[in-house]
Motif scaffolding. Structure first.
Motif, PDB file in Angstrom:
ATOM      1  N   TYR A 254      -4.513  -1.489   1.868  1.00 13.67           N
ATOM      2  CA  TYR A 254      -3.616  -2.850   1.495  1.00 13.67           C
ATOM      3  C   TYR A 254      -3.352  -2.467   0.030  1.00 13.67           C
ATOM      4  N   VAL A 256      -2.140  -4.652  -3.799  1.00 15.95           N
ATOM      5  CA  VAL A 256      -1.869  -5.871  -4.415  1.00 15.95           C
ATOM      6  C   VAL A 256      -1.584  -5.424  -6.031  1.00 15.95           C
ATOM      7  N   GLY A 297      -5.939  -1.566  -4.760  1.00 12.48           N
ATOM      8  CA  GLY A 297      -5.780  -1.781  -3.178  1.00 12.48           C
ATOM      9  C   GLY A 297      -7.151  -1.036  -2.786  1.00 12.48           C
ATOM     10  N   ALA A 308      -4.966 -12.850   1.633  1.00 13.83           N
ATOM     11  CA  ALA A 308      -4.516 -12.669   0.028  1.00 13.83           C
ATOM     12  C   ALA A 308      -5.380 -13.390  -0.729  1.00 13.83           C
ATOM     13  N   THR A 311      -8.586 -11.550  -1.477  1.00 13.86           N
ATOM     14  CA  THR A 311      -8.451 -10.310  -1.848  1.00 13.86           C
ATOM     15  C   THR A 311      -8.094 -10.216  -3.389  1.00 13.86           C
ATOM     16  N   TRP A 331      -1.689 -13.172  -9.632  1.00 15.41           N
ATOM     17  CA  TRP A 331      -1.385 -11.935  -8.837  1.00 15.41           C
ATOM     18  C   TRP A 331      -0.248 -12.722  -7.764  1.00 15.41           C
ATOM     19  N   HIS A 334       1.027  -8.842  -1.960  1.00 12.41           N
ATOM     20  CA  HIS A 334      -0.122  -8.212  -1.372  1.00 12.41           C
ATOM     21  C   HIS A 334       0.479  -7.854  -0.084  1.00 12.41           C
TER      22      HIS A 334
END
Length: 425
Positions: A254, A256, A297, A308, A311, A331, A334
């Motif tokens: 992943y 972000v 990530g 999300a 995270t 943020w 994602h």
């Protein structure tokens, strides 16, 4: 910490130049080499083959860079566990050693507009055991001319903006870029060199004709080629031979991206423009892009990377502990992607049949390794003996329960590493 509407794609398209025009294939082509997969490796191999004077067709099921090449973290970290003179051919070892330089030299030579920054990759030691590991890594790369003297705590703080680390080292060839813009630029260069590229053209069939050529079928067209290179990595579809698809452990990663930092925040976070990671077993790595976004990530776990809100919270907590000025950081992006881990935990070139070759298994180092493996793949497709001078050919290794292994590793790795680090975040 607030969470605005989440965009499930990376922010790279916001600033990347448009992709070159590459309409779906709707006719029949005959070429020397057909390539499948328009990511870093496919475009680099196509460019190299065209420069060698071969006719090349490159097809992509989606858009250029739609797979891992356009979904990674945009870091070029030319540090590899498999950089070993005893297992790699001399020329391949030298290319891999210089892979970071290859990336940025090619960007400059081709004039690719992809926000390249080559200020190095900084690895900081967070405790005594980490300091030992960092010194060992530094000794290896300093001996190869890729690092200067080992850095003291004050030097690490000056480069990173973070106090408290015990020391560290800088790989001079490291850097970061907009990966989607980079792969689009590579595709444009390949087209300019004479490569025919068709996107939205999934491979639907692959068979060898009686005369020894290969026939690739697509929904609206076909390609006849003497040689075929499959460069789909972990994004192979059912038309890719099963023994290639089964030769990697797929894992979901992943990424972000924060909202752009304020001027005060930007001045505090990585003021030298380096990529950063530390020696924790649960690594904290991040960079700041051209728009001032922090990008970080890892591997998807039960919640971190999968959902999300937690995270974002975890990333914000870790960053704010290092930079109090980031309190309240927002943020916006994602996204996830798929990483392929090969049996030998290094990129693998496979001969699947006479004239049919595959390339996969970057193990999370796609930007620098593709600069080497794309060239090695092209050389192999022209002459396997020449390609072997750059990278050894492996036999496909069928990995039983590969998906289950990948799911278990990505789910348990983070929590176990946090326990090993003795950290609460």
């Amino acid at each position: 910490m607030t969470c605005p509407a989440v965009v499930t794609e990376p922010p790279y398209a916001l600033s990347a130049p448009a992709a070159p025009d590459a309409p779906p294939l709707d006719t029949s082509l005959t070429v020397d080499v057909a390539l499948v997969g328009a990511g870093f490796s496919g475009t680099i191999a196509a460019l190299d083959l065209a420069r060698r004077g071969l006719s090349v067709a490159l097809i992509e099921a989606g858009e250029i860079g739609q797979g891992g090449s356009g979904r990674n973290h945009g870091q070029c970290i030319p540090v590899f566990g498999y950089l070993d003179q005893n297992t790699l051919p001399r020329h391949g070892f030298n290319l891999l050693r210089d892979s970071g330089r290859l990336v940025f030299d090619q960007i400059a030579a081709l004039g690719i507009d992809c926000e390249p920054v080559q200020n190095g990759w900084l690895n900081a030691a967070h405790d005594a055991a980490g300091l030992v590991r960092a010194r060992a890594a530094h000794a290896k790369y300093a001996a190869l001319g890729k690092s200067g003297a080992f850095l003291g705590p004050d030097e690490v703080t000056a480069l990173s903006g973070i106090p408290g680390y015990l020391g560290g080292w800088l790989h001079r060839d490291g850097g970061h870029l907009n990966p989607l813009a980079y792969v689009r630029g590579l595709a444009q260069a390949a087209q300019t060199a004479g490569v025919t590229i068709h996107t939205r053209t999934p491979l639907s069939g692959l068979r060898r004709a009686p005369d020894g050529t290969w026939l690739l079928t697509t929904p609206q067209g076909s390609i006849t080629a003497r040689k075929v290179g499959l460069a789909t990595n972990a994004y192979g579809t059912a038309a890719i031979p099963a023994r290639m698809r089964a030769s990697i452990v797929p894992m979901t990663s992943y990424g972000v991206a924060s909202e752009p930092l304020s001027p005060a925040q930007r001045a505090a976070v990585l003021p030298s423009g380096v990529n950063f990671s530390d020696t924790r077993r649960d690594p904290m790595f991040f960079r700041v892009d051209a728009a001032g976004r922090i990008i970080t990530g890892g591997l998807v776990e039960l919640r971190r990377g999968r959902v999300a809100a937690p995270t974002f919270a975890a990333a914000g907590q870790r960053l704010t502990a290092r930079y109090p000025v980031l309190q309240g950081l927002q943020w916006g992006h994602h996204w996830t992607g798929t990483v392929g881990i090969s049996a030998k935990q290094r990129p693998a070139i496979f001969e699947l049949d006479d004239g049919l070759w595959g390339l996969l298994g970057y193990c999370g180092r796609g930007v620098p390794t593709s600069a080497v493996l794309g060239r090695a793949f092209a050389a192999t497709l022209v002459d396997p003996a020449d390609g072997a001078r750059l990278w050894p050919a492996d036999s496909p290794a069928i990995i039983p329960a590969a998906r289950a292994i990948g799911l278990a590793v990505q789910t348990l790795r983070g929590p176990l590493n946090k326990l090993r680090d003795g950290l609460s975040f």
